[in-house]
Design a protein around this motif. Sequence first.
Motif, short mmCIF file in Angstrom:
data_model
loop_
_atom_site.label_atom_id
_atom_site.label_comp_id
_atom_site.label_asym_id
_atom_site.label_seq_id
_atom_site.Cartn_x
_atom_site.Cartn_y
_atom_site.Cartn_z
N PRO A 178 -21.54 67.31 -24.15
CA PRO A 178 -21.55 65.89 -23.98
C PRO A 178 -21.93 65.60 -22.48
N LYS A 179 -22.55 64.50 -22.36
CA LYS A 179 -22.79 63.98 -21.09
C LYS A 179 -21.56 63.90 -20.36
N GLY A 180 -21.34 64.33 -19.14
CA GLY A 180 -20.01 64.19 -18.44
C GLY A 180 -20.52 63.67 -16.79
N ARG A 181 -19.47 64.19 -16.29
CA ARG A 181 -19.56 64.14 -14.67
C ARG A 181 -20.37 65.20 -14.09
N ASP A 182 -19.93 66.45 -14.86
CA ASP A 182 -20.66 67.64 -14.22
C ASP A 182 -22.11 67.62 -14.83
N GLN A 183 -23.02 68.58 -14.15
CA GLN A 183 -24.28 68.55 -14.64
C GLN A 183 -24.71 69.62 -15.77
N LEU A 184 -23.70 70.04 -16.50
CA LEU A 184 -23.92 70.95 -17.53
C LEU A 184 -25.01 70.38 -18.45
N HIS A 185 -24.75 69.18 -19.08
CA HIS A 185 -25.80 68.43 -19.98
C HIS A 185 -27.28 68.65 -19.60
N ALA A 186 -27.61 68.18 -18.03
CA ALA A 186 -28.88 68.51 -17.61
C ALA A 186 -29.14 69.73 -17.54
N LYS A 187 -28.57 70.78 -17.33
CA LYS A 187 -28.91 72.32 -17.11
C LYS A 187 -29.23 72.57 -18.52
N VAL A 188 -28.34 72.32 -19.57
CA VAL A 188 -28.93 72.84 -20.87
C VAL A 188 -30.14 72.30 -21.29
N LEU A 189 -30.61 71.13 -20.87
CA LEU A 189 -31.92 70.51 -21.20
C LEU A 189 -32.78 71.37 -20.48
N SER A 190 -32.66 71.64 -19.51
CA SER A 190 -33.85 72.25 -18.72
C SER A 190 -33.96 73.66 -19.29
N ASN A 191 -32.89 74.21 -19.67
CA ASN A 191 -32.94 75.54 -20.53
C ASN A 191 -33.85 75.33 -21.91
N LEU A 192 -33.65 74.38 -22.42
CA LEU A 192 -34.34 73.99 -23.82
C LEU A 192 -35.86 73.84 -23.27
N GLN A 193 -36.18 73.05 -22.07
CA GLN A 193 -37.39 73.14 -21.73
C GLN A 193 -38.18 74.31 -21.57
N GLU A 194 -37.41 75.30 -20.76
CA GLU A 194 -37.81 76.83 -20.58
C GLU A 194 -38.30 77.33 -22.14
N VAL A 195 -37.25 77.22 -23.01
CA VAL A 195 -37.29 77.80 -24.17
C VAL A 195 -38.66 77.30 -25.10
N ARG A 196 -38.85 75.89 -24.85
CA ARG A 196 -39.94 75.42 -25.65
C ARG A 196 -41.49 75.82 -24.96
N ALA A 197 -41.45 75.97 -23.71
CA ALA A 197 -42.68 76.10 -23.11
C ALA A 197 -43.16 77.51 -23.38
N ARG A 198 -42.33 78.30 -23.89
CA ARG A 198 -42.77 79.73 -24.38
C ARG A 198 -42.93 79.66 -25.99
N GLY A 199 -43.05 78.55 -26.55
CA GLY A 199 -43.41 78.70 -27.82
C GLY A 199 -42.27 78.74 -28.83
#
Length: 368
Positions: free
Chosen positions: A279-300
């Motif tokens: 869940p979106k919260g005060r920490d940055q976990l949400h954003a960090k998982v989204l950037s992981n997803l971006q890396e995953v998608r960039a590799r097809g």
Amino acid sequence: EKGGYDWFMRKEIYEQPRAVADTLLGRYDESSRLVLDEMRITENELRSIDKIVVIACGTAFYAGMVAKYAIEHWTRIPCEVELASEFRYRDPIVGPTTLVVAISQSGETADTLMAIRHAQEQKARVLAVCNTNGSTIPREADAVIYTHAGPEIGVASTKGFLTQLVACYLLGLYLAQVRGTKFGDEIAATMAELQAMPAAITEVLEAIGPVLDLAGEFADAPSVLFLGRHVGYPVALEGALKLKELAYIHAEGFAAGELKHGPIALLEDALPVFAVVPPKGRDQLHAKVLSNLQEVRARGARTIVLAEHDDTDVVPYADVLIRLPKVSTLLQPLVATVPLQVFACELATRKGHDVDQPRNLAKSVTVE
Ligand code: M6R
């Protein structure tokens, strides 16, 4: 006795709202204090505990990982989680002020039982979290929290896991109450959230259609990856275990932050990658998982994203979106695990496998 379902496993998945509700039943007394019936360890003893060690195997071990996050957060007691099969072979540091929490659905798992005996030899107090009345583990333990899932017949643990999570949350809140690390109204607020979980799980099951479609789409995938962070990490591990044991497909769960430390090399075109978005919260976990997803998608690779229903930030990163009800971060495993159970069950049955009795597996593992 399958109640109209073709497999016990499917029946047990759909029983989860009831199983969670039953496990929460009767945990409050008239003065709104949390009570744990078979907590035969006194409040004074619990106040003197300076370390908790959770021991368990398989799915129960993943429940233990979630327990660590909740218990440390609510009580500030250091909590370790260890595979029961490793515990006694490494000369673990446990003693009279250690609380050992043994989680076992069957209450007969030999690895867990041997670990308990070792802990008791070192004078540690042992609390069992168990689903089977009168089985060996709760009989030998000093205290027990029973999960009220009802008999779990399918070899793959489903309602057993969700109710183990509930029991661990109850333990964490109870320790917080006894030790005064949380105010009564904070405990009551989390209890109210827990009471709302059966309805949240029902909501997930009622919207499960897209997960069933996914099983068709990925039936021939040679490998599937699962990513999560914080309590989403054990959920990822559990999703991978379900797929291995039921569909006989190679699957791995990773802490999403570890991706760049190695597993990213596995990514290739069309590889299915599930991700549990916190869940979106005060920490940055949400954003960090989204950037992981971006890396995953960039590799097809193909992303199957589990996220809260109003989380629009995830849309650009998801090939497939599975929506979850809004719940607080620590409780998210209770809803996020369900689509992964259904995915594994559906994929395995489409392949013609027996999901109640997967090959080479026994419901309780009574040898070390
Ligand atoms: O009965 P237990 O909870 O002690 O069993 C522990 C594991 O053997 C069990 O969770 C196993 O991993 C399941 N087959 C998972 O679905």
